[in-house]
Each structure stands twice: as structure tokens, then as C-alpha cells.
Enzyme design. Structure first.
Site, PDB file in Angstrom:
ATOM      1  CD  GLU A 158      14.957  15.769 -22.450  1.00  0.00           C
ATOM      2  OE1 GLU A 158      15.349  15.300 -21.363  1.00  0.00           O
ATOM      3  OE2 GLU A 158      13.896  16.388 -22.571  1.00  0.00           O
ATOM      4  CD  GLU A 188       9.646  19.452 -23.799  1.00  0.00           C
ATOM      5  OE1 GLU A 188       9.260  18.677 -22.902  1.00  0.00           O
ATOM      6  OE2 GLU A 188      10.579  20.256 -23.665  1.00  0.00           O
TER       7      GLU A 188
END
Length: 296
Positions: A175, A180
Site C-alpha cells: 500500500e 492522508e
């Protein structure tokens, strides 16, 4: 996430299937695999190679229309693994174009359809999109120009998952979190790698903070990774803030030299951001000006 609790990204959904009701993922189609190349050396200086546009969505279209189904699929369901509070809805209920060249993903404190979540009747709705089965890439520059929401419990993300997740699972798939943000850190974003032996709160990454206390929700910013064999570099508005290579993994497996697909989502609550509180106002929006992937 670099600082969140137990594994959280094993829950990739296909349309209309809740993560907690699905035991395994289907194998995801590998649509596009492009590798970076450099010009051969010559006696004279060669002109700089122009980057090739592999994927682009500028979200142009009539106000209220949904995303291009040839580029994105809209996931549905809740997320027990992260303990998020939202239900991701179908179609354009929570993700639609604004008619001004933007995609607006909206989180609402409502549930008129009586969606059910892991904790009971869902309190919030939102949206999550991915390009699985429609577009994947290996290497290149992956970027998006975004304006994030604000408030306790908000969790917007622009990220990628290995396209072999249906076969190897998470975190073996790998990932790459391009960006974020969690609402309790209004001036900070995070970029993180997750893989076997370095996932969840053990992800490898770093944070970037705006100077002077400016919040990321105040205006648009461009978030990008430049990705090549055995190397990923993160930047915000052109400012590079970290580079990762296999040397950073302490002997653990590097799983980032293969096709990945893209994901955009706005979560509400969860282990890392915590739940909304009385200070959080709704609706909240993640506004996306464009998403682009260039190779070369």
C-alpha cells in the site's frame, strides 16, 4: 497509516459488497502497466524526455453527475477493520461533479436509507472510489490536487493498493499512501508505505506540516509521489519531504515494483482519527480538482 492501530487496508471492496460480508476478494484485472524509461546516452545532450500521460481525470461534466465509470468504480459498505463510522454509498449519492471541474466527495451525518454498519445503524454516509480493474500503473508520477475537509474525525485519503491483493491479501499486496490527513492535525499530512512486516501502525512513512499554522483545508494543495524501481518520493506542492527505498525496511520485503491501482475516499471516524465530536460540523467535503498519472 503510520500511526494507526491494527491492519486496516485489507478491506478493499468491489461494488455493492460490504467488507465485513466478503471473505475474499476477486482477482483484480491488471489494466495498464507502464515503466519509466530514460534516453540512451549520446555524445550530444539529448532533449529532456516528455512525460507520457497514462491516466487523467479533470472531473469536467455537468453539476450533479457521477464519476466516469470507465475510470472509477464506486465502492459500497462499511469498514469494521478500521472501526470507521461511515457507510460508503453507491452512484453519485456522496460523490458528484460540481460543474466547475471538481469532484466533491461529501460526508454527511445522515442515513435516510437505514444502512447498517458494524456497530448498528450507520450514523454517517460518504464515498470511496477506486480504479481496480480499470487502471493500474507501475512507476511514474501519481498526483492529485485536493482540498481536504476539516474537523475532528475527518479522514481523507489518496492512496494505492497492489493489484494482486485478491491473490496475496493485505499487507502482502503493498500500500502506498500518497496523502492522508486526520482532522486533529489540520496542518499536517502523512505519506506511508505498508507491506509485510511493516503495516498498520508499523508502516514506514513521514509527515509534512504547513508553515505558520495554515490548515490544509484552507485551500487546494497538490500531493504526489514519484515512483521508480526500488524508490518512492513524496511531495506537497512540489516540496519533497521524504524518499523511501528497500534500505529503509530493515531487511523486510519491498513489494512496490508491480502494478497498483488508485483510491480516493473520505472516511469518518476510526482508530486513527477518532470519532467526530460536538465540534465537528457536517456536511464535510473532499474536493478533487484532478488526478493524474504520468510515466517517463
Amino acid at each position: 497509516m503510520r500511526v494507526r492501530s491494527p491492519p486496516t487496508r485489507s478491506d478493499v471492496m468491489t461494488v455493492s459488497l460490504s467488507w465485513r460480508r466478503r471473505a475474499a476478494l476477486c482477482a483484480l484485472s491488471l489494466v495498464c502497466c507502464a515503466t519509466a524509461a530514460t534516453a540512451a546516452p549520446s555524445a550530444a545532450a539529448a532533449p529532456e524526455r516528455e512525460a507520457a500521460l497514462a491516466f487523467s481525470d479533470d472531473f469536467n461534466g455537468p453539476a450533479g453527475s457521477g464519476v466516469d465509470g470507465g475510470k472509477w468504480q464506486v465502492e459500497t459498505g462499511d469498514n469494521v477493520n478500521n472501526h470507521e463510522r461511515q457507510y460508503y454509498t453507491s452512484g453519485n449519492k456522496n460523490a458528484k461533479l460540481d460543474g466547475q471541474g471538481n469532484l466533491v466527495i461529501t460526508a454527511r451525518k445522515e442515513n435516510p436509507e437505514n444502512y447498517q454498519c458494524w456497530y448498528g445503524r450507520c450514523e454517517y454516509t460518504s464515498s470511496r472510489l477506486n480504479t481496480a480493474g480499470k487502471f493500474t500503473s507501475t512507476y511514474g508520477r501519481v498526483e492529485a490536487r485536493l482540498k481536504v475537509p476539516r474537523g475532528q474525525g475527518m479522514w481523507p485519503a489518496f492512496w494505492m493498493l497492489g493489484a494482486d491483493i485478491g491473490n496475496v491479501g493485505w499487507p502482502n499486496s503493498g500500500e502506498i499512501d500518497v496523502m492522508e490527513n486526520v482532522g486533529f492535525e489540520p496542518n499536517t499530512v502523512h505519506g506511508t508505505l505498508h507491506g509485510p512486516g511493516y503495516s498498520g501502525s508499523g508502516g514506514i512513512g513521514a509527515a509534512y506540516s504547513l508553515p505558520g499554522g495554515e490548515a490544509f483545508a484552507d485551500k487546494f494543495h497538490t500531493f504526489a509521489v514519484d515512483w521508480s524501481p526500488d524508490k518512492v518520493t513524496w511531495s506537497v506542492d512540489g516540496h519533497v519531504y521524504q524518499t523511501r527505498t528497500p534500505a529503509d525496511l530493515g531487511g523486510k520485503q519491498w513489494v512496490f515494483n508491480k502494478p497498483f491501482f488508485l483510491i480516493l475516499n473520505l472516511a469518518v471516524g476510526g482508530y486513527w482519527p477518532g470519532d467526530p465530536d460536538g465540534s465537528t460540523t457536517f456536511p464535510q467535503t473532499l474536493t478533487v480538482d484532478y488526478v493524474r498519472v504520468t510515466n517517463g
